[in-house]
Design a protein around this motif. Sequence first.
Motif, PDB file in Angstrom:
ATOM      1  N   THR A 337       1.031  -1.186  -0.156  1.00  0.00           N
ATOM      2  CA  THR A 337       0.638  -0.160  -0.345  1.00  0.00           C
ATOM      3  C   THR A 337       1.037   1.021   0.361  1.00  0.00           C
ATOM      4  N   ALA A 338       2.405   1.431  -0.162  1.00  0.00           N
ATOM      5  CA  ALA A 338       3.048   2.183   0.016  1.00  0.00           C
ATOM      6  C   ALA A 338       3.306   2.946  -0.993  1.00  0.00           C
ATOM      7  N   ARG A 339       3.248   4.252  -0.812  1.00  0.00           N
ATOM      8  CA  ARG A 339       3.188   4.988  -2.601  1.00  0.00           C
ATOM      9  C   ARG A 339       4.457   4.869  -2.923  1.00  0.00           C
ATOM     10  N   ILE A 340       4.952   4.358  -3.309  1.00  0.00           N
ATOM     11  CA  ILE A 340       6.446   4.522  -3.528  1.00  0.00           C
ATOM     12  C   ILE A 340       6.954   4.616  -5.608  1.00  0.00           C
ATOM     13  N   LYS A 341       7.311   5.625  -5.518  1.00  0.00           N
ATOM     14  CA  LYS A 341       7.343   5.807  -6.715  1.00  0.00           C
ATOM     15  C   LYS A 341       8.633   5.184  -7.981  1.00  0.00           C
ATOM     16  N   GLY A 342       9.880   4.336  -7.698  1.00  0.00           N
ATOM     17  CA  GLY A 342      10.204   4.121  -8.046  1.00  0.00           C
ATOM     18  C   GLY A 342      11.867   4.148  -7.671  1.00  0.00           C
ATOM     19  N   PHE A 343      13.126   3.846  -8.432  1.00  0.00           N
ATOM     20  CA  PHE A 343      14.296   4.040  -7.602  1.00  0.00           C
ATOM     21  C   PHE A 343      14.823   5.340  -7.632  1.00  0.00           C
ATOM     22  N   SER A 344      16.093   5.814  -6.231  1.00  0.00           N
ATOM     23  CA  SER A 344      17.250   6.690  -6.156  1.00  0.00           C
ATOM     24  C   SER A 344      17.783   6.175  -6.982  1.00  0.00           C
ATOM     25  N   GLN A 345      18.813   7.487  -7.459  1.00  0.00           N
ATOM     26  CA  GLN A 345      19.373   7.214  -8.545  1.00  0.00           C
ATOM     27  C   GLN A 345      20.687   6.715  -8.294  1.00  0.00           C
ATOM     28  N   GLU A 346      20.948   6.698  -7.130  1.00  0.00           N
ATOM     29  CA  GLU A 346      21.754   5.980  -6.306  1.00  0.00           C
ATOM     30  C   GLU A 346      21.527   4.769  -6.590  1.00  0.00           C
ATOM     31  N   ARG A 377       9.610   7.391  -0.106  1.00  0.00           N
ATOM     32  CA  ARG A 377       8.657   7.520  -1.940  1.00  0.00           C
ATOM     33  C   ARG A 377       9.895   6.458  -2.782  1.00  0.00           C
ATOM     34  N   LEU A 378      11.097   6.477  -2.572  1.00  0.00           N
ATOM     35  CA  LEU A 378      12.052   5.847  -3.866  1.00  0.00           C
ATOM     36  C   LEU A 378      13.072   4.481  -3.117  1.00  0.00           C
ATOM     37  N   ILE A 379      12.439   3.769  -3.895  1.00  0.00           N
ATOM     38  CA  ILE A 379      13.850   2.196  -3.224  1.00  0.00           C
ATOM     39  C   ILE A 379      15.189   2.915  -3.327  1.00  0.00           C
ATOM     40  N   THR A 380      16.081   2.322  -2.086  1.00  0.00           N
ATOM     41  CA  THR A 380      17.354   3.141  -2.071  1.00  0.00           C
ATOM     42  C   THR A 380      18.439   1.783  -1.887  1.00  0.00           C
ATOM     43  N   PRO A 381      19.656   2.252  -1.960  1.00  0.00           N
ATOM     44  CA  PRO A 381      20.350   1.130  -1.836  1.00  0.00           C
ATOM     45  C   PRO A 381      20.573  -0.239  -0.683  1.00  0.00           C
ATOM     46  N   VAL A 382      19.919   0.400   0.968  1.00  0.00           N
ATOM     47  CA  VAL A 382      19.660  -0.596   1.783  1.00  0.00           C
ATOM     48  C   VAL A 382      18.552  -0.912   2.038  1.00  0.00           C
ATOM     49  N   ASP A 383      17.573  -0.707   0.889  1.00  0.00           N
ATOM     50  CA  ASP A 383      15.914  -1.821   0.605  1.00  0.00           C
ATOM     51  C   ASP A 383      16.152  -2.882   0.090  1.00  0.00           C
ATOM     52  N   LEU A 384      17.303  -2.225  -1.119  1.00  0.00           N
ATOM     53  CA  LEU A 384      17.104  -3.611  -2.070  1.00  0.00           C
ATOM     54  C   LEU A 384      18.517  -3.890  -1.379  1.00  0.00           C
ATOM     55  N   GLY A 385      19.969  -4.271   0.149  1.00  0.00           N
ATOM     56  CA  GLY A 385      20.599  -4.670   0.465  1.00  0.00           C
ATOM     57  C   GLY A 385      22.079  -4.672  -0.576  1.00  0.00           C
ATOM     58  N   LEU A 386      21.929  -3.601  -0.991  1.00  0.00           N
ATOM     59  CA  LEU A 386      23.076  -3.530  -1.277  1.00  0.00           C
ATOM     60  C   LEU A 386      23.978  -2.625  -0.860  1.00  0.00           C
ATOM     61  N   GLU A 387      23.764  -2.083   0.472  1.00  0.00           N
ATOM     62  CA  GLU A 387      24.370  -1.010   0.515  1.00  0.00           C
ATOM     63  C   GLU A 387      26.015  -0.352   0.758  1.00  0.00           C
ATOM     64  N   ARG A 388      26.443  -1.844   0.788  1.00  0.00           N
ATOM     65  CA  ARG A 388      28.117  -2.139   1.136  1.00  0.00           C
ATOM     66  C   ARG A 388      28.443  -2.115   0.064  1.00  0.00           C
TER      67      ARG A 388
END
Length: 446
Positions: A337-346, A377-388
């Motif tokens: 139900t979250a209003r996620i728009k897409g991916f951040s550039q990072e 509102r945008l997916i981050t590297p942390v959300d993807l599990g790719l922060e490091r």
Amino acid sequence: MYVRKLLYLQPENSPQVYQDAFETAGWEIHIATEISHAQQLCEEHKFRVGLMNLTPGAEKDLEQSIDKFIPPSGHTEWVALLSAEQMRDEAIRHLITSYCYDYHTLPVDYPRLLTTMGHAYGMASMAYQQTSQNTQWLETNQMVGVSPAMQRVYRSIRKIANVDMPVLINGKSGTGKELAALAIHERSIRANGPFVAVNCGALPSELIQSELFGHEKGAFTNAIKQKSGQIELAAGGTIFLDEIGDLPFNLQVNLLRFLQEGTFKRVGGTQELTIDARVITATHVDLEKAVSEGRFREDLYYRLNVLHLRMPSLAERENDIEVLAKYFFDKFSDQTTARIKGFSQEALRRLHHHAWPGNVRELINRIRRAIVMAEGRLITPVDLGLERRLSSRRVITLAEARAHAEKEAILRSLRQAKGNVSQTATQLGVSRPTLYRLMEKYGIST
């Protein structure tokens, strides 16, 4: 005159551009003085090009909010408008290289700026058309990709589908071998028949024969009634045997007999059954090596490998990573139900830097998890599990380096020999059959 829509992001007190110059050149310009207004305009119009005026002093605020504004899932190319002095600022240069197609230094040179905007519009339109073509393929084949590697796969599928012969699909786990098999089936003369998929690696060895060929009542304990096998259920259609390399050696002869004669017996049965079904197999292991090691029957290998298709790994499809990520985002975003728009550039940068050992299957899992876990509102590297993972670019393996060198040597020799295969084989010191096999392996045609 054909009108192209342009979004002009112009902070207050910044130099005004002359609308007449754009309108005369066929542009419909929409001006926004703040991010919220620009977001509203983007929801109302489909812009291919945006012009971003980087007012001295305001660029820091813009950089903090731009990730929330520029939707990576769109097809808009941005051009930055700034002074020559601003180009010395490292933060400005980072902003331009991260988000913009090009830049234009003040004072405005309208002929030059309009040329730049036209180029940006063309590139954005091309990207949109590529995605549209990809969507058309997807609707009938459930496969996504615009990279050269996938274009070769599509061409091979069209050719293979028209010939009713066994097919062997090679590729690492998670590359979409079953999707390729389904695409072949749906384009073949058997499209109206069943498509039956069996994972040979997921079945206990003692059940594989019964699963494939069926059994008669009383054939073994708990066989309380007759059962048709998967091959029998595929009559008139296609049987897809995934991970065929895991088929036990003692059962391979049964499959060989079916391929040779089109007949088989159920477990515990005496009656010969005749079934007309196309066999497509897939494996992630090197079957030639398995044959040489005595783990796979050579005669069965050649029966299965009449037509061959190789599925590229995601690492070979760098141009498809963003296309796939956006496709799976659109496919699964309605699960929250979250209003996620897409991916951040990072986040997109981290996707491109990841090695993808699990191929497309890993990408799907990361996208689905990110959609659920994202808090912004945008997916981050942390959300993807790719922060490091940004600093650890994928290191090419020795096998990949050898394969690349081998392919380049073949292409170079073919060019020198003007496509003459015999002459090329002589130059490379290999036989013609070996050269043909290598050309097929690397998707090289004369």
